[in-house]
Motif scaffolding. Structure first.
Motif, short mmCIF file in Angstrom:
data_model
loop_
_atom_site.label_atom_id
_atom_site.label_comp_id
_atom_site.label_asym_id
_atom_site.label_seq_id
_atom_site.Cartn_x
_atom_site.Cartn_y
_atom_site.Cartn_z
N THR A 195 41.66 70.69 8.72
CA THR A 195 41.55 69.84 9.95
C THR A 195 40.29 69.66 10.85
O THR A 195 39.38 70.77 10.50
CB THR A 195 42.72 70.30 11.08
N GLY A 196 40.03 69.07 11.77
CA GLY A 196 38.91 68.83 12.45
C GLY A 196 38.34 67.43 12.61
O GLY A 196 37.69 66.97 13.53
N HIS A 197 38.72 66.73 11.39
CA HIS A 197 37.90 65.42 11.04
C HIS A 197 38.82 64.37 11.97
O HIS A 197 40.07 64.81 12.31
CB HIS A 197 37.86 64.85 9.72
N GLN A 198 38.45 63.17 11.98
CA GLN A 198 39.18 62.06 12.71
C GLN A 198 39.52 61.22 11.76
O GLN A 198 38.91 60.43 10.85
CB GLN A 198 38.35 61.47 13.96
N SER A 219 35.22 60.81 7.80
CA SER A 219 35.80 60.74 9.07
C SER A 219 35.34 59.80 9.96
O SER A 219 34.35 59.09 9.64
CB SER A 219 35.55 62.30 9.76
N GLU A 220 36.13 59.41 10.79
CA GLU A 220 35.89 58.18 11.71
C GLU A 220 34.79 58.33 12.85
O GLU A 220 34.41 57.62 13.57
CB GLU A 220 37.22 57.63 12.56
N ASP A 221 34.54 59.81 12.79
CA ASP A 221 33.37 60.12 13.78
C ASP A 221 31.98 60.10 13.40
O ASP A 221 31.03 60.75 13.82
CB ASP A 221 33.62 61.46 14.51
N ALA A 243 28.89 55.29 12.44
CA ALA A 243 30.22 54.42 12.29
C ALA A 243 31.28 55.29 11.45
O ALA A 243 30.95 56.49 11.19
CB ALA A 243 29.80 53.33 11.69
N VAL A 244 32.21 54.66 11.18
CA VAL A 244 33.28 55.26 10.00
C VAL A 244 32.64 55.77 8.79
O VAL A 244 32.12 54.81 8.09
CB VAL A 244 34.49 54.42 10.22
N VAL A 245 32.77 56.88 8.27
CA VAL A 245 32.34 57.20 6.84
C VAL A 245 33.79 56.83 6.08
O VAL A 245 34.58 57.53 6.24
CB VAL A 245 31.87 58.60 6.77
N THR A 259 28.00 58.70 0.08
CA THR A 259 28.92 58.26 1.28
C THR A 259 28.62 56.76 1.49
O THR A 259 27.35 56.26 1.12
CB THR A 259 28.46 59.06 2.54
N ALA A 260 29.51 56.15 1.95
CA ALA A 260 29.47 54.64 2.40
C ALA A 260 30.04 54.70 3.81
O ALA A 260 30.76 55.10 4.34
CB ALA A 260 30.58 53.84 1.27
#
Length: 283
Positions: A195-198, A219-221, A243-245, A259-260
């Motif tokens: 846990t911890g990511h968005q 994560s979206e953060d 932005a969102v990864v 990563t994108a």
């Protein structure tokens, strides 16, 4: 006299940016290494699939044939074929060298989220929002799947093929493991161990590091989160951008990460980029 065993070397984690690729295919929905890690695939919202050299950051070929954005892709073990899937409900088999469509397969009732070859590339497996996994024979001219797995109660979001086993992840919260030799199905409920990511609005990728020591997730953060596989603690929050990864891929043997984010792909290494890499980035 005995000596204490040497402490194991800490895993080398990709955290240094080596290069950034402007993919020019709209938003990059997925990025993947090929089987040997020398090439990468990018799936675009502009309906295209692109093949790149990892070492040079050079575009090698563009594949067009889908009617809507490309959501996932995979390469065969011998690098001669690609498969891709799309929001247009189709799965396409490509010839790498010519860029031509070998097969265009229809059968899913909704967008196709994920696609994978088996290890011999004799079968393509596709998972869809329609809750099914369809198995396609790459050597046959048949347009129908050779098998349909419909046990999921919601969309199939991810696939993994390993020897005689097939793993599927579904929006119904279940991980299903199909033993293809024994004809058995094992179902596990997936709880929140790391846990911890968005992750609220997007379908995001996660994976294991090349030595299976860490779990990684988008994560979206704007970060990629690294967790210790055993302890479940956050080891590293890799800042990618603002932005969102949306997608990531770990090299099969080396500490290298893709990563994108939006329309770009980043290549990360465990060590800072040397002068040669810096030069390559400006070519």
């Amino acid at each position: 006299m005995s000596f204490p065993a040497p402490r194991p070397e800490a895993p080398r984690l990709p955290q240094h940016l080596h290069r950034s690729l402007e993919c020019q295919q709209g938003a990059v929905r997925a990025v993947h290494f090929n089987a040997d890690g020398n090439y990468l695939l990018t799936c675009g919202s502009d309906k295209s699939l692109k093949l790149w050299s990892v070492s040079r950051g050079a575009l090698l070929k563009t594949y067009t044939g889908h009617g809507y954005e490309v959501l996932d892709a995979d390469g065969s073990y011998d690098n001669s074929q690609l498969c891709s899937c799309s929001s247009d409900k189709t799965v396409i088999l490509w010839d790498v060298a010519t860029g031509q469509v070998t097969r265009k397969l229809r059968g899913h009732a909704g967008k196709v989220n994920c696609v994978r070859f088996n290890e011999e590339a004799t079968v393509m497996l596709s998972g869809s929002i329609d809750g099914t996994v369809r198995c396609w024979d790459t050597r046959s001219r048949r347009m129908e799947p050779i098998q349909v797995l419909d046990e999921a109660r919601d969309g199939v979001s991810s696939l993994k093929v390993s020897e005689h086993e097939l793993l599927t992840g579904s929006v119904d919260g279940r991980l299903r493991r199909y033993d293809l030799r024994m004809g058995q199905l094992h179902v596990d409920f997936v709880s929140s161990e790391y846990t911890g990511h968005q992750n609220k609005d997007y379908k995001l990728d996660c994976c294991l590091s090349n030595k299976d020591t860490h779990v990684l997730c988008c994560s979206e953060d704007g970060h990629v989160y690294y967790w210790d596989l055993v302890e479940g603690s956050v080891t590293l929050k890799l800042p990618v951008g603002k932005a969102v990864v949306q997608s990531l891929s770990f090299h099969p043997t080396e500490p290298c990460l893709l990563t994108a984010m939006e329309g770009r792909v980043q290549v990360w290494g465990a060590e800072p980029a040397d002068a040669e890499s810096d030069t390559a980035m400006t070519d």
